[in-house]
Design a protein around this motif. Structure first.
Motif, PDB file in Angstrom:
ATOM      1  N   GLN A   1      20.448   5.589   2.684  1.00 57.08           N
ATOM      2  CA  GLN A   1      21.741   4.967   3.047  1.00 57.08           C
ATOM      3  C   GLN A   1      22.473   5.822   4.061  1.00 57.08           C
ATOM      4  N   SER A   2      22.406   7.151   3.861  1.00 56.63           N
ATOM      5  CA  SER A   2      23.089   8.066   4.775  1.00 56.63           C
ATOM      6  C   SER A   2      22.462   7.993   6.177  1.00 56.63           C
ATOM      7  N   VAL A   3      21.136   7.912   6.241  1.00 59.44           N
ATOM      8  CA  VAL A   3      20.464   7.769   7.543  1.00 59.44           C
ATOM      9  C   VAL A   3      20.894   6.449   8.191  1.00 59.44           C
ATOM     10  N   LYS A   4      20.869   5.389   7.405  1.00 56.22           N
ATOM     11  CA  LYS A   4      21.238   4.059   7.937  1.00 56.22           C
ATOM     12  C   LYS A   4      22.670   4.110   8.505  1.00 56.22           C
ATOM     13  N   ASP A   5      23.576   4.751   7.766  1.00 56.58           N
ATOM     14  CA  ASP A   5      24.966   4.855   8.241  1.00 56.58           C
ATOM     15  C   ASP A   5      25.029   5.644   9.549  1.00 56.58           C
TER      16      ASP A   5
ATOM     17  N   PRO B   1      -4.165   9.995 -10.390  1.00 53.22           N
ATOM     18  CA  PRO B   1      -5.473   9.653 -10.981  1.00 53.22           C
ATOM     19  C   PRO B   1      -5.555   8.238 -11.536  1.00 53.22           C
ATOM     20  N   ARG B   2      -4.389   7.655 -11.974  1.00 55.92           N
ATOM     21  CA  ARG B   2      -4.457   6.314 -12.573  1.00 55.92           C
ATOM     22  C   ARG B   2      -4.630   5.230 -11.514  1.00 55.92           C
ATOM     23  N   MET B   3      -4.511   5.612 -10.234  1.00 52.62           N
ATOM     24  CA  MET B   3      -4.493   4.620  -9.158  1.00 52.62           C
ATOM     25  C   MET B   3      -5.834   3.893  -9.035  1.00 52.62           C
ATOM     26  N   SER B   4      -5.786   2.558  -9.009  1.00 50.29           N
ATOM     27  CA  SER B   4      -7.013   1.798  -8.780  1.00 50.29           C
ATOM     28  C   SER B   4      -6.682   0.603  -7.909  1.00 50.29           C
ATOM     29  N   ASN B   5      -7.641   0.107  -7.227  1.00 52.65           N
ATOM     30  CA  ASN B   5      -7.543  -1.122  -6.410  1.00 52.65           C
ATOM     31  C   ASN B   5      -6.749  -0.988  -5.112  1.00 52.65           C
ATOM     32  N   VAL B   6      -5.908   0.016  -4.961  1.00 49.29           N
ATOM     33  CA  VAL B   6      -5.147   0.132  -3.706  1.00 49.29           C
ATOM     34  C   VAL B   6      -5.293   1.525  -3.111  1.00 49.29           C
ATOM     35  N   GLY B   7      -5.136   1.584  -1.779  1.00 47.14           N
ATOM     36  CA  GLY B   7      -5.151   2.866  -1.081  1.00 47.14           C
ATOM     37  C   GLY B   7      -3.739   3.229  -0.640  1.00 47.14           C
ATOM     38  N   VAL B   8      -3.641   4.311   0.156  1.00 43.57           N
ATOM     39  CA  VAL B   8      -2.310   4.809   0.540  1.00 43.57           C
ATOM     40  C   VAL B   8      -1.509   3.839   1.400  1.00 43.57           C
ATOM     41  N   VAL B   9      -2.195   2.958   2.122  1.00 42.08           N
ATOM     42  CA  VAL B   9      -1.439   2.067   3.016  1.00 42.08           C
ATOM     43  C   VAL B   9      -0.633   1.056   2.201  1.00 42.08           C
ATOM     44  N   ILE B  10      -1.337   0.387   1.287  1.00 41.56           N
ATOM     45  CA  ILE B  10      -0.655  -0.624   0.465  1.00 41.56           C
ATOM     46  C   ILE B  10       0.280   0.042  -0.534  1.00 41.56           C
ATOM     47  N   ASP B  11      -0.121   1.201  -1.058  1.00 36.93           N
ATOM     48  CA  ASP B  11       0.670   1.815  -2.123  1.00 36.93           C
ATOM     49  C   ASP B  11       1.846   2.636  -1.600  1.00 36.93           C
ATOM     50  N   LEU B  12       1.619   3.426  -0.548  1.00 34.73           N
ATOM     51  CA  LEU B  12       2.689   4.330  -0.082  1.00 34.73           C
ATOM     52  C   LEU B  12       3.310   3.909   1.248  1.00 34.73           C
ATOM     53  N   ALA B  13       2.458   3.631   2.252  1.00 39.50           N
ATOM     54  CA  ALA B  13       3.013   3.345   3.590  1.00 39.50           C
ATOM     55  C   ALA B  13       3.918   2.122   3.572  1.00 39.50           C
ATOM     56  N   VAL B  14       3.695   1.233   2.608  1.00 34.17           N
ATOM     57  CA  VAL B  14       4.509   0.014   2.552  1.00 34.17           C
ATOM     58  C   VAL B  14       5.996   0.351   2.344  1.00 34.17           C
ATOM     59  N   HIS B  15       6.281   1.482   1.654  1.00 29.64           N
ATOM     60  CA  HIS B  15       7.672   1.941   1.521  1.00 29.64           C
ATOM     61  C   HIS B  15       8.263   2.168   2.923  1.00 29.64           C
ATOM     62  N   ASP B  16       7.467   2.823   3.765  1.00 26.29           N
ATOM     63  CA  ASP B  16       7.994   3.279   5.058  1.00 26.29           C
ATOM     64  C   ASP B  16       7.976   2.178   6.108  1.00 26.29           C
ATOM     65  N   ILE B  17       7.031   1.241   5.961  1.00 23.82           N
ATOM     66  CA  ILE B  17       7.056   0.055   6.829  1.00 23.82           C
ATOM     67  C   ILE B  17       8.372  -0.671   6.573  1.00 23.82           C
ATOM     68  N   ASP B  18       8.730  -0.776   5.287  1.00 30.36           N
ATOM     69  CA  ASP B  18      10.012  -1.415   4.945  1.00 30.36           C
ATOM     70  C   ASP B  18      11.175  -0.618   5.554  1.00 30.36           C
ATOM     71  N   LEU B  19      11.106   0.725   5.474  1.00 31.78           N
ATOM     72  CA  LEU B  19      12.215   1.531   6.017  1.00 31.78           C
ATOM     73  C   LEU B  19      12.324   1.374   7.536  1.00 31.78           C
ATOM     74  N   ILE B  20      11.183   1.322   8.218  1.00 31.75           N
ATOM     75  CA  ILE B  20      11.221   1.164   9.683  1.00 31.75           C
ATOM     76  C   ILE B  20      11.885  -0.176  10.028  1.00 31.75           C
ATOM     77  N   ARG B  21      11.517  -1.222   9.284  1.00 30.71           N
ATOM     78  CA  ARG B  21      12.113  -2.542   9.533  1.00 30.71           C
ATOM     79  C   ARG B  21      13.612  -2.513   9.222  1.00 30.71           C
ATOM     80  N   TYR B  22      13.969  -1.764   8.160  1.00 31.81           N
ATOM     81  CA  TYR B  22      15.373  -1.680   7.742  1.00 31.81           C
ATOM     82  C   TYR B  22      16.208  -0.883   8.761  1.00 31.81           C
ATOM     83  N   PHE B  23      15.697   0.286   9.162  1.00 29.97           N
ATOM     84  CA  PHE B  23      16.464   1.122  10.094  1.00 29.97           C
ATOM     85  C   PHE B  23      16.655   0.420  11.442  1.00 29.97           C
ATOM     86  N   THR B  24      15.631  -0.301  11.877  1.00 30.77           N
ATOM     87  CA  THR B  24      15.687  -0.896  13.224  1.00 30.77           C
ATOM     88  C   THR B  24      16.216  -2.330  13.203  1.00 30.77           C
TER      89      THR B  24
END
Ligand SMILES: NC(=O)C1=CN([C@@H]2O[C@H](COP(=O)(O)OP(=O)(O)OC[C@H]3O[C@@H](n4cnc5c(N)ncnc54)[C@H](OP(=O)(O)O)[C@@H]3O)[C@@H](O)[C@H]2O)C=CC1
Ligand SMILES: O=C1CO[C@H](CO)[C@@H](O)[C@@H]1O
Length: 332
Positions: A138-142, A162-185
């Motif tokens: 929120q502070s960055v957005k402001d 270790p419990r992670m199955s069926n997904v890799g880092v793109v779907i599991d983690l990068a999706v947070h930041d794809i959302d942030l890039i869309r949000y910031f811009t």
């Protein structure tokens, strides 16, 4: 044992689906929210569900169907990603409002089906992109208000869960930041240049992703499950400022007043203390009660998932060659 929380007249009756890492947190926060009655928790692992429900004073059931039969207005789905589609559709079909953890689903088609079903039934659908509620975000957005953003660089790395199955880092983690890039811009992503590798895990566990937004901003995400410690940082260059944030320690600062001799000024920005998940769940409850929602919509969840899937589809696959070769049996 804690006493079951009584239903207040205007309270929203909510159930949680999945009692893993995230579901336990949803249940803990919901049990403590005003105007909410935590009705029960569904998880096929009844031992884990019972441990949590005994502490929180609500029902433990083994399936979403049983949870819906208890009579809930809304559910919070925190089961593994590959189950989001089936679980969300079942809840929506019963006219129940849904908060589904990120990513909305495993495929774009499934995500769209969830969005369409929610529209048809007229129920609230929110996606748990909880970083939107991180006070540092929120502070960055402001700090970016009124600025011309030029580039964004985000790092989100850590050890393999270790419990992670069926997904890799793109779907599991990068999706947070794809959302942030869309949000910031405030813009969608129009170009994708991914480099992926699968070094230790079954799915990709290293991703270096580059993007261009429709508004012309260049962005990159560095994410992996190879780093022994967690790091989540955001750097944004604008025409007049350089904003940097640590999303874990919640330190945010900006450099400004750039001079021809290379000197500049720097200041630390104020950051709130709210727990992101609590803020997200409060926004969901408010939306369910008919208030203006501030959470991530189903359409936004699908848009971010779509970019993540494009990264998987457009990678050349060459990175998979980095996979550790299987051990060769010793010749006797
Ligand atoms: N927003 C965020 O920052 C985060 C989001 N997440 C998201 O939350 C979701 C869950 O992740 P996480 O908590 O780490 O996963 P976990 O594996 O820790 O927990 C998932 C739980 O769901 C249970 N489960 C499996 N099938 C069902 C079912 N049909 N109905 C109800 N429960 C079921 C699992 O039981 P069993 O073990 O018996 O299969 C397990 O207890 C994922 O989509 C993930 O992307 C996760 C972490 C952080
Ligand atoms: O942010 C997160 C923390 O790590 C988890 C496991 O990789 C993710 O699922 C989650 O989205």
């Amino acid at each position: 044992m804690a006493q079951p929380k009584r239903r207040e007249d205007d309270s929203v009756r909510i159930g949680v689906v999945g009692t893993g890492i995230m579901g336990s947190n949803h249940a803990r926060v919901l049990a403590d929210l005003p105007h909410v009655t935590l009705v029960g928790i569904a998880d096929p692992d009844n031992v884990q569900a019972k441990r949590i429900t005994q502490a929180l004073g609500c029902a433990a059931v083994e399936s979403l169907t049983e949870l819906l039969d208890l009579g809930v207005d809304a559910v919070s789905i925190a089961a593994p990603t590959h189950l989001h589609h089936q679980l969300a559709l079942e809840a929506i079909d019963r006219g129940v409002h849904v908060l589904v953890e990120k990513p909305i689903a495993s495929t774009v088609g499934q995500g769209r089906e969830i969005v369409q079903a929610a529209e048809r039934k007229g129920v609230t659908l929110m996606v748990g992109h909880v970083e939107r509620f991180n006070p540092a975000v929120q502070s960055v957005k402001d700090a970016l208000a009124g600025e011309e953003i030029l580039s964004i660089s985000i790092t989100r790395v850590g050890p393999f869960p270790p419990r992670m199955s069926n997904v890799g880092v793109v779907i599991d983690l990068a999706v947070h930041d794809i959302d942030l890039i869309r949000y910031f811009t405030d813009s969608d992503i129009s170009e994708v240049q991914p480099l992926l590798a699968s070094a230790r895990a079954e799915n990709e566990d290293i991703a270096l992703l580059q993007f261009r937004t429709k508004s012309g901003v260049l962005a990159q995400i560095n994410t992996n499950w190879l780093t022994p410690f967690k790091a989540r940082t955001v750097h944004v260059a604008t025409r007049a400022k350089y904003v940097q944030a640590d999303l874990i320690t919640r330190q945010v600062s900006e450099c400004f007043g750039f001079q021809p001799d290379g000197s500049y000024s720097m200041r630390h920005l104020s950051v709130g203390h709210a727990e992101p998940l609590r803020a997200e769940l409060m926004a969901f409850v408010q939306a369910v009660k008919g208030g203006a929602g501030t959470g991530v919509t189903g359409d936004e969840g699908v848009a971010s998932l779509e970019v993540a899937i494009q990264c998987l589809d457009r990678d050349s696959g060459a990175g998979l060659r980095h996979k550790v070769p299987p051990k060769v049996a010793a010749v006797s």
